[in-house]
Design a protein around this motif. Structure first.
Motif, PDB file in Angstrom:
ATOM      1  N   LEU A  50      -5.379  -3.529 -14.005  1.00  0.00           N
ATOM      2  CA  LEU A  50      -4.391  -4.016 -13.034  1.00  0.00           C
ATOM      3  C   LEU A  50      -4.644  -5.468 -12.662  1.00  0.00           C
ATOM      4  CD1 LEU A  50      -3.897  -0.929 -10.721  1.00  0.00           C
ATOM      5  CD2 LEU A  50      -2.207  -1.988 -12.234  1.00  0.00           C
ATOM      6  N   LYS A  51      -5.868  -5.907 -12.828  1.00  0.00           N
ATOM      7  CA  LYS A  51      -6.215  -7.306 -12.568  1.00  0.00           C
ATOM      8  C   LYS A  51      -5.363  -8.243 -13.434  1.00  0.00           C
ATOM      9  CE  LYS A  51     -10.242 -10.356 -12.959  1.00  0.00           C
ATOM     10  NZ  LYS A  51     -11.688 -10.401 -13.252  1.00  0.00           N
ATOM     11  N   TYR A  52      -4.902  -7.739 -14.567  1.00  0.00           N
ATOM     12  CA  TYR A  52      -4.156  -8.549 -15.527  1.00  0.00           C
ATOM     13  C   TYR A  52      -2.656  -8.226 -15.557  1.00  0.00           C
ATOM     14  CZ  TYR A  52      -8.924  -9.343 -16.914  1.00  0.00           C
ATOM     15  OH  TYR A  52     -10.263  -9.660 -16.900  1.00  0.00           O
ATOM     16  N   VAL A  64       4.639  -1.681 -16.341  1.00  0.00           N
ATOM     17  CA  VAL A  64       3.188  -1.548 -16.323  1.00  0.00           C
ATOM     18  C   VAL A  64       2.865  -0.091 -16.043  1.00  0.00           C
ATOM     19  CG1 VAL A  64       1.048  -2.206 -15.151  1.00  0.00           C
ATOM     20  CG2 VAL A  64       2.847  -3.917 -15.511  1.00  0.00           C
ATOM     21  N   ILE A  65       2.120   0.521 -16.930  1.00  0.00           N
ATOM     22  CA  ILE A  65       1.667   1.898 -16.727  1.00  0.00           C
ATOM     23  C   ILE A  65       0.197   1.819 -16.341  1.00  0.00           C
ATOM     24  CG2 ILE A  65       1.266   4.130 -17.824  1.00  0.00           C
ATOM     25  CD1 ILE A  65       3.744   3.598 -19.525  1.00  0.00           C
ATOM     26  N   HIS A  66      -0.158   2.462 -15.221  1.00  0.00           N
ATOM     27  CA  HIS A  66      -1.517   2.343 -14.697  1.00  0.00           C
ATOM     28  C   HIS A  66      -2.055   3.699 -14.273  1.00  0.00           C
ATOM     29  CE1 HIS A  66      -0.253   2.777 -10.462  1.00  0.00           C
ATOM     30  NE2 HIS A  66       0.859   2.219 -10.900  1.00  0.00           N
ATOM     31  N   ASP A  67      -3.350   3.745 -14.019  1.00  0.00           N
ATOM     32  CA  ASP A  67      -3.999   4.993 -13.621  1.00  0.00           C
ATOM     33  C   ASP A  67      -4.510   4.936 -12.185  1.00  0.00           C
ATOM     34  OD1 ASP A  67      -6.041   3.197 -14.097  1.00  0.00           O
ATOM     35  OD2 ASP A  67      -7.153   4.497 -15.453  1.00  0.00           O
ATOM     36  N   SER A  68      -3.908   4.088 -11.387  1.00  0.00           N
ATOM     37  CA  SER A  68      -4.312   3.934  -9.989  1.00  0.00           C
ATOM     38  C   SER A  68      -3.530   4.904  -9.112  1.00  0.00           C
ATOM     39  CB  SER A  68      -4.043   2.497  -9.532  1.00  0.00           C
ATOM     40  OG  SER A  68      -4.260   2.385  -8.147  1.00  0.00           O
ATOM     41  N   ASP A  69      -4.159   5.348  -8.034  1.00  0.00           N
ATOM     42  CA  ASP A  69      -3.483   6.221  -7.070  1.00  0.00           C
ATOM     43  C   ASP A  69      -2.693   5.421  -6.043  1.00  0.00           C
ATOM     44  OD1 ASP A  69      -4.512   8.513  -8.236  1.00  0.00           O
ATOM     45  OD2 ASP A  69      -6.280   8.529  -6.951  1.00  0.00           O
ATOM     46  N   HIS A  70      -2.851   4.107  -6.046  1.00  0.00           N
ATOM     47  CA  HIS A  70      -2.183   3.256  -5.072  1.00  0.00           C
ATOM     48  C   HIS A  70      -0.748   2.966  -5.485  1.00  0.00           C
ATOM     49  CE1 HIS A  70      -6.022   2.632  -3.152  1.00  0.00           C
ATOM     50  NE2 HIS A  70      -6.536   2.271  -4.307  1.00  0.00           N
ATOM     51  N   LYS A  71       0.122   2.849  -4.500  1.00  0.00           N
ATOM     52  CA  LYS A  71       1.509   2.448  -4.767  1.00  0.00           C
ATOM     53  C   LYS A  71       1.508   0.951  -5.030  1.00  0.00           C
ATOM     54  CE  LYS A  71       6.092   2.386  -2.636  1.00  0.00           C
ATOM     55  NZ  LYS A  71       6.817   2.351  -3.833  1.00  0.00           N
ATOM     56  N   GLU A  73       3.594  -2.560  -6.619  1.00  0.00           N
ATOM     57  CA  GLU A  73       4.902  -3.138  -6.848  1.00  0.00           C
ATOM     58  C   GLU A  73       4.774  -4.482  -7.551  1.00  0.00           C
ATOM     59  OE1 GLU A  73       7.422  -3.270  -3.446  1.00  0.00           O
ATOM     60  OE2 GLU A  73       6.880  -1.266  -2.812  1.00  0.00           O
ATOM     61  N   GLY A  74       5.765  -4.790  -8.342  1.00  0.00           N
ATOM     62  CA  GLY A  74       5.831  -6.062  -9.016  1.00  0.00           C
ATOM     63  C   GLY A  74       7.281  -6.338  -9.359  1.00  0.00           C
ATOM     64  N   HIS A  75       7.506  -7.240 -10.258  1.00  0.00           N
ATOM     65  CA  HIS A  75       8.867  -7.560 -10.674  1.00  0.00           C
ATOM     66  C   HIS A  75       9.375  -6.595 -11.736  1.00  0.00           C
ATOM     67  CE1 HIS A  75       7.399 -11.397  -8.966  1.00  0.00           C
ATOM     68  NE2 HIS A  75       8.613 -11.366  -8.433  1.00  0.00           N
ATOM     69  N   VAL A  76       8.485  -5.750 -12.238  1.00  0.00           N
ATOM     70  CA  VAL A  76       8.832  -4.729 -13.229  1.00  0.00           C
ATOM     71  C   VAL A  76       8.371  -3.383 -12.678  1.00  0.00           C
ATOM     72  CG1 VAL A  76       8.580  -6.381 -15.135  1.00  0.00           C
ATOM     73  CG2 VAL A  76       6.646  -4.929 -14.505  1.00  0.00           C
ATOM     74  N   PRO A  77       8.854  -2.265 -13.238  1.00  0.00           N
ATOM     75  CA  PRO A  77       8.372  -0.963 -12.755  1.00  0.00           C
ATOM     76  C   PRO A  77       6.866  -0.773 -12.999  1.00  0.00           C
ATOM     77  CG  PRO A  77      10.358  -0.699 -14.091  1.00  0.00           C
ATOM     78  CD  PRO A  77       9.914  -2.128 -14.232  1.00  0.00           C
ATOM     79  N   TYR A  78       6.168  -0.305 -11.979  1.00  0.00           N
ATOM     80  CA  TYR A  78       4.768   0.095 -12.094  1.00  0.00           C
ATOM     81  C   TYR A  78       4.763   1.616 -12.068  1.00  0.00           C
ATOM     82  CZ  TYR A  78       2.609  -4.481 -11.592  1.00  0.00           C
ATOM     83  OH  TYR A  78       2.176  -5.764 -11.806  1.00  0.00           O
ATOM     84  N   ILE A  79       4.331   2.200 -13.146  1.00  0.00           N
ATOM     85  CA  ILE A  79       4.427   3.650 -13.317  1.00  0.00           C
ATOM     86  C   ILE A  79       3.031   4.246 -13.357  1.00  0.00           C
ATOM     87  CG2 ILE A  79       5.301   5.462 -14.835  1.00  0.00           C
ATOM     88  CD1 ILE A  79       7.221   3.202 -15.929  1.00  0.00           C
TER      89      ILE A  79
END
Length: 79
Positions: A50-52, A64-71, A73-79
């Motif tokens: 997520l740093k990148y 961006v597909i991530h494995d974080s439990d946090h909500k 947000e960015g300019h694209v969907p974070y899934i």
């Protein structure tokens, strides 16, 4: 391929409403992201991808597909 179809094909279900967007590639390194790519931001031993994510967005990531439990947000969907 459409992002929604890609997620469905890998067995990922999401409750968020995704816009219809075309995916042209996949990357786990932000420096490899080009326009239309999905960036996989995974946690590593020493760093979290997520740093990148912001750099991946700047390079043209459509999601961006991530494995974080946090909500997140960015300019694209974070899934």
């Amino acid at each position: 391929m459409l992002l929604r179809q890609l997620l469905q094909d890998i067995g990922f279900s999401t409750m968020i409403d995704l816009p219809e967007m075309s995916v042209s590639g996949l990357a786990c390194a932000s420096r490899q992201v080009k326009a239309g790519y999905v960036f996989f931001a995974v946690s590593g031993t020493h760093e979290n991808g997520l740093k990148y994510a912001e750099q991946a967005e700047k390079n043209g990531a459509v999601a961006v597909i991530h494995d974080s439990d946090h909500k997140l947000e960015g300019h694209v969907p974070y899934i």
